[in-house]
Design a protein around this motif. Structure first.
Motif: not given
Length: 179
Positions: A39-47
């Motif tokens: 999950x490192x570096x994911x944002x709310x928009x990451x798919x």
């Protein structure tokens, strides 16, 4: 349940597939670095794009993380391309997983591969629910500015030990496989 040889083989198979299929041009740099947290570096928009390779003894999920941002669109979409970013990126992901499938076929002749599907990256913390015997994540940088990530999740149904020979030069240019 997964031997050190098999772990190393999955890693080498992933790296070879990612380096040969994720860049649009063979001369584009493709840096792959292991990371501890999927999950490192994911944002709310990451798919994430999820693909599955299954055999009698294991199920492997290849999960490619992406943000549809200017850098990714600029890299993967060409001026005259009428397709959407997601359509083009799903094709690239399918080619990457197909390359892994081809390598794994040398050790496991009974493989099946899924079609890609897209989920929100908020599903990544739940991978442990699958009780994986192997969970490896990687940060990927293409051409210096396109940032992706990948997770290889392997669930073994029996002891798994094999050594992949990834030294052979691949001569294919990316044909489409239909299942």
């Amino acid at each position: 349940m997964i031997s050190a040889h098999a772990r190393d083989s999955f890693d080498r198979i992933f790296r070879k597939a990612a380096q040969s299929r994720l860049p649009l041009d063979a001369s584009d740099p493709c840096e792959i670095v292991p990371i501890a947290d999927a999950s490192a570096g994911t944002t709310k928009d990451t798919q994430v794009v999820v693909l599955t390779i299954s055999s009698i003894v294991f199920r492997m999920l290849l999960i490619l993380h992406f943000d549809e941002n200017d850098a990714a669109r600029g890299y993967y979409l060409k001026e005259a391309d009428e397709r959407s970013f997601q359509e083009v990126f799903l094709e690239i992901c399918n080619l990457c997983c197909g390359a892994m499938n081809q390598e794994l076929l040398n050790a496991f002749p009974d493989l099946g591969m899924s079609t890609p599907y897209v989920l929100n990256a908020r599903c990544l913390p739940h991978l442990h629910e699958l009780k994986p015997a192997l969970l490896s994540s990687y940060a990927i940088t293409l051409n210096g500015d396109v940032r992706l990530a990948a997770t290889v999740c392997v669930c073994a149904h029996a002891p798994l030990d094999f050594v992949a020979d990834t030294s052979a030069v691949e001569e294919t240019s990316g044909e489409l496989e239909l299942f």
